[in-house]
Design an enzyme around this catalytic site. Structure first.
Site, PDB file in Angstrom:
ATOM      1  N   GLU A  25       0.835  -1.206   0.000  1.00  0.00           N
ATOM      2  CA  GLU A  25       0.000   0.000   0.000  1.00  0.00           C
ATOM      3  C   GLU A  25       0.866   1.252   0.000  1.00  0.00           C
ATOM      4  O   GLU A  25       2.031   1.218   0.426  1.00  0.00           O
ATOM      5  CB  GLU A  25      -0.865  -0.046   1.277  1.00  0.00           C
ATOM      6  CG  GLU A  25      -1.780   1.145   1.451  1.00  0.00           C
ATOM      7  CD  GLU A  25      -2.798   0.959   2.588  1.00  0.00           C
ATOM      8  OE1 GLU A  25      -2.665  -0.020   3.355  1.00  0.00           O
ATOM      9  OE2 GLU A  25      -3.716   1.788   2.688  1.00  0.00           O
ATOM     10  N   ASN A 172     -12.264  -1.276  -0.459  1.00  0.00           N
ATOM     11  CA  ASN A 172     -11.526  -1.903   0.641  1.00  0.00           C
ATOM     12  C   ASN A 172     -12.138  -1.487   1.973  1.00  0.00           C
ATOM     13  O   ASN A 172     -12.418  -0.295   2.188  1.00  0.00           O
ATOM     14  CB  ASN A 172     -10.058  -1.436   0.604  1.00  0.00           C
ATOM     15  CG  ASN A 172      -9.319  -1.809   1.887  1.00  0.00           C
ATOM     16  OD1 ASN A 172      -8.948  -2.970   2.081  1.00  0.00           O
ATOM     17  ND2 ASN A 172      -9.108  -0.844   2.778  1.00  0.00           N
ATOM     18  N   GLU A 173     -12.348  -2.423   2.835  1.00  0.00           N
ATOM     19  CA  GLU A 173     -12.852  -2.137   4.191  1.00  0.00           C
ATOM     20  C   GLU A 173     -13.933  -1.055   4.153  1.00  0.00           C
ATOM     21  O   GLU A 173     -13.848  -0.041   4.856  1.00  0.00           O
ATOM     22  CB  GLU A 173     -11.697  -1.763   5.139  1.00  0.00           C
ATOM     23  CG  GLU A 173     -10.740  -2.918   5.330  1.00  0.00           C
ATOM     24  CD  GLU A 173      -9.794  -2.810   6.518  1.00  0.00           C
ATOM     25  OE1 GLU A 173      -9.745  -1.750   7.165  1.00  0.00           O
ATOM     26  OE2 GLU A 173      -9.108  -3.804   6.805  1.00  0.00           O
ATOM     27  N   TYR A 246      -6.114  -9.251  11.423  1.00  0.00           N
ATOM     28  CA  TYR A 246      -4.753  -8.974  11.899  1.00  0.00           C
ATOM     29  C   TYR A 246      -4.557  -9.561  13.284  1.00  0.00           C
ATOM     30  O   TYR A 246      -5.486  -9.561  14.102  1.00  0.00           O
ATOM     31  CB  TYR A 246      -4.498  -7.464  11.952  1.00  0.00           C
ATOM     32  CG  TYR A 246      -4.270  -6.848  10.576  1.00  0.00           C
ATOM     33  CD1 TYR A 246      -3.032  -6.948   9.966  1.00  0.00           C
ATOM     34  CD2 TYR A 246      -5.294  -6.188   9.907  1.00  0.00           C
ATOM     35  CE1 TYR A 246      -2.810  -6.391   8.710  1.00  0.00           C
ATOM     36  CE2 TYR A 246      -5.077  -5.639   8.651  1.00  0.00           C
ATOM     37  CZ  TYR A 246      -3.823  -5.741   8.060  1.00  0.00           C
ATOM     38  OH  TYR A 246      -3.599  -5.205   6.819  1.00  0.00           O
ATOM     39  N   GLU A 305      -5.907  -9.282   3.542  1.00  0.00           N
ATOM     40  CA  GLU A 305      -5.046  -8.609   4.519  1.00  0.00           C
ATOM     41  C   GLU A 305      -4.949  -9.498   5.742  1.00  0.00           C
ATOM     42  O   GLU A 305      -5.975  -9.826   6.357  1.00  0.00           O
ATOM     43  CB  GLU A 305      -5.607  -7.233   4.912  1.00  0.00           C
ATOM     44  CG  GLU A 305      -5.486  -6.212   3.790  1.00  0.00           C
ATOM     45  CD  GLU A 305      -5.782  -4.785   4.227  1.00  0.00           C
ATOM     46  OE1 GLU A 305      -5.547  -4.467   5.418  1.00  0.00           O
ATOM     47  OE2 GLU A 305      -6.237  -4.001   3.379  1.00  0.00           O
ATOM     48  N   GLN A 354       2.636  -6.169   4.893  1.00  0.00           N
ATOM     49  CA  GLN A 354       2.616  -5.555   3.596  1.00  0.00           C
ATOM     50  C   GLN A 354       3.945  -5.620   2.863  1.00  0.00           C
ATOM     51  O   GLN A 354       4.445  -4.574   2.438  1.00  0.00           O
ATOM     52  CB  GLN A 354       2.247  -4.095   3.708  1.00  0.00           C
ATOM     53  CG  GLN A 354       0.902  -3.764   4.262  1.00  0.00           C
ATOM     54  CD  GLN A 354       0.427  -2.376   3.787  1.00  0.00           C
ATOM     55  OE1 GLN A 354       1.049  -1.678   3.039  1.00  0.00           O
ATOM     56  NE2 GLN A 354      -0.752  -1.988   4.268  1.00  0.00           N
TER      57      GLN A 354
HETATM   58  O1  AHR Z   1      -2.650  -2.763   6.291  1.00  0.00           O
HETATM   59  C1  AHR Z   1      -2.921  -1.592   6.978  1.00  0.00           C
HETATM   60  C2  AHR Z   1      -4.389  -1.226   6.938  1.00  0.00           C
HETATM   61  O2  AHR Z   1      -5.123  -2.179   7.621  1.00  0.00           O
HETATM   62  C3  AHR Z   1      -5.055  -1.179   5.590  1.00  0.00           C
HETATM   63  O3  AHR Z   1      -4.854   0.030   4.924  1.00  0.00           O
HETATM   64  C4  AHR Z   1      -6.490  -1.355   5.928  1.00  0.00           C
HETATM   65  O4  AHR Z   1      -7.206  -1.948   4.882  1.00  0.00           O
HETATM   66  C5  AHR Z   1      -6.458  -2.185   7.196  1.00  0.00           C
HETATM   67  O5  AHR Z   1      -7.255  -1.646   8.193  1.00  0.00           O
END
Ligand code: AHR
Length: 501
Positions: A25, A172-173, A246, A305, A354
């Protein structure tokens, strides 16, 4: 008793190579410095993209790269990133530190990066702050072969031929940074934007919808009912539904995370490993909902992600998300990849966040130097599974417990490749104990076994620019062929890749 049983004869599902995919990103030093140094840089580069990073990533066979975001995608206006670089407008990267983005890395540069990596591009479009028209024109610019205002513009910018683009994300999101939408609203927008992101000529887009965050099962339910349902007229309107998860200690109100990447004790070790394993439950539960609407599994789960997320390294910009990477991250990478392999019937792509200098990166850079992280080495060791046929494994493992957490100590997955070689990847999360594992191999008479291992003496072992090879793979001699399969002594806190032929 620690036993793994596998039967090569029942292997039938391909492990899509894209499970070993990546995400990059416009965030911190991922794109700029990480890849893009510019054509005039003293750092060796090809058309502005640094050669050392490309060479390192080629060795792990990056199959697909997602770009430009992340949260950045929903405020990216692609037309700002084409044409002569010095004339491109700047913008403020509001999500990631309010820094000025000069747009020097845009569509052409991204496609060039993918060409150098020999990977598939995965472009994520802007739903949150972009129009249907803008997204539609971007797809036309990239993929239309005929004559049109967009293709004239592309030619004018030095690219007569369209690119081949398969993977396209429609936002995205969108439940969060991509527009704070409710699933009912986004589902309609997805249907609308997805329709006008056209297929031109032979270029057939594989449309990926924004999916749930973590355990938001309602989001999956609504999206599958409204857009992934195989009872919809025609066919499901999506090819993939994205899941984001995450692994972190705790999310703070400002979106940052608690917990150092390198300064942790055993409770921090097991907590992160246990939280990484939650991925399995998430995939199972979201898949169950998907099965209800799409029993033939036409729609893929795309975990675009995932990875560990800690406090940033001391002294670095709090929004640049630059973190170190230890043996703990190597174990999370190994167990997550095992989970994706197990679920390869539904999970057909995953993109770790990333790649360079951000979150659970493969590569860290410092001026003209790079280092490879423990996670990089896991991806290199697991690359043998790409496009191989998954061999289901039954893993019976003792528990490793500490504090309030208990996890299976041993994780594993297996595949058989086109040459008939069996690949078994394993990890041992216990930081104190080597574990003997018996692997029963059915349906194959393997007589030779060889292996490689990633291990270091400390939970927080990591590579630094001063000591870049502290954690790196070495030959593994702890496996031998026995009557029914293999006998393996799994070293404490290690990742092992075995090849049986
Ligand atoms: O990867 C960092 C961020 O995490 C991304 O921009 C977003 O999609 C997610 O919340």
């Amino acid at each position: 008793m620690n036993e793994i049983t596998l039967d090569v004869k029942i292997a039938r599902t391909k492990i899509d190579r894209n499970i070993y995919g990546h995400f990059s990103e416009h965030l911190g030093r991922c794109i700029y410095e990480g890849y893009w140094v510019g054509e005039d840089s003293e750092i060796p580069n090809v058309r502005g993209i640094r050669t050392d990073v490309v060479n390192a990533l080629r060795r792990i066979k990056v199959p697909v790269m997602r770009w430009p975001g992340g949260c950045f995608a929903d405020e990216y206006h692609w037309m700002d990133g084409i044409g002569p670089r010095e004339q491109r407008p700047t913008m403020i990267n509001t999500h990631w530190g309010g820094v000025v983005e000069n747009n020097h890395f845009g569509t052409h540069e991204f496609m060039e990066l993918c060409a150098q990596l020999e990977c598939e591009p995965y472009v994520c479009g802007n739903v949150g702050s972009g129009t249907v028209h803008e997204m539609s024109q971007w797809v036309e610019y990239m993929t239309f072969d005929g004559k049109s205002p967009m293709t004239d513009l592309r030619r004018q910018n030095g690219r007569p031929d369209p690119w081949s683009l398969k993977y396209f994300g429609v936002g995205n999101e969108n439940w969060g940074c991509g527009g704070r939408m409710r699933p009912e609203y986004y589902a309609d927008l997805y249907r609308q934007y997805g329709l006008y992101a056209r297929d031109y000529g032979d270029n057939k887009l594989y449309r990926i919808a924004c999916g749930p965050r973590n355990d938001d099962y309602h989001w999956t339910e609504v999206m599958m009912a409204q857009a992934g349902n195989d009872q919809l007229p025609g066919e499901p309107y999506m090819d993939g539904l994205a899941l984001h998860y995450y692994t972190s200690v705790r999310r703070l109100p400002d979106g940052s995370r608690e917990g150092s990447a390198t300064q942790f004790d055993e409770s921090g070790w097991i907590e992160i490993i246990a939280k990484g394993l939650v991925m399995d439950e998430l995939i199972r539960k979201h898949s169950t909902i998907m099965d209800k609407y799409d029993p033939r599994q036409k729609v893929a789960m795309i975990v675009d992600e995932w990875g560990t997320w800690y406090q940033v390294e001391p002294g670095t910009h709090p929004r640049f998300l630059y973190q170190q990477n230890t043996m703990r991250d190597a174990i999370v990478a190994a167990t997550s990849l095992d989970i994706f392999n197990h679920h390869c019937d539904r999970v057909r792509m995953a993109n770790i966040a990333q790649t360079v200098n951000v979150l659970q990166a493969m590569v860290l850079t410092q001026n003209d130097r790079i280092l490879l992280t423990p996670t990089y080495h896991v991806f290199e060791m697991y690359a043998v599974h790409q496009d191989a046929t998954m061999v289901p494994v039954d893993v019976q493992s003792e528990c490793y417990a500490f504090g309030g957490y208990s996890v299976p100590a041993v994780s594993a997955s297996a595949s058989i490749d086109d040459d008939g070689k069996l690949h078994i990847t394993l990890s041992n999360a216990n930081p104190h104990k080597d574990i003997p594992v018996t692997v029963f191999v059915r349906g194959m008479k393997g007589s030779t076994v060889s292996g490689r291992m990633l291990q270091s003496g400390a939970m927080s072992a990591h590579n630094t620019f001063e000591n870049p090879d502290k954690v790196k793979p070495s030959t593994f001699t702890g496996a031998k062929a026995v009557a029914d399969g293999l006998s393996v002594l799994m070293p404490k806190m290690s990742v092992v890749a075995l090849e049986v032929a």
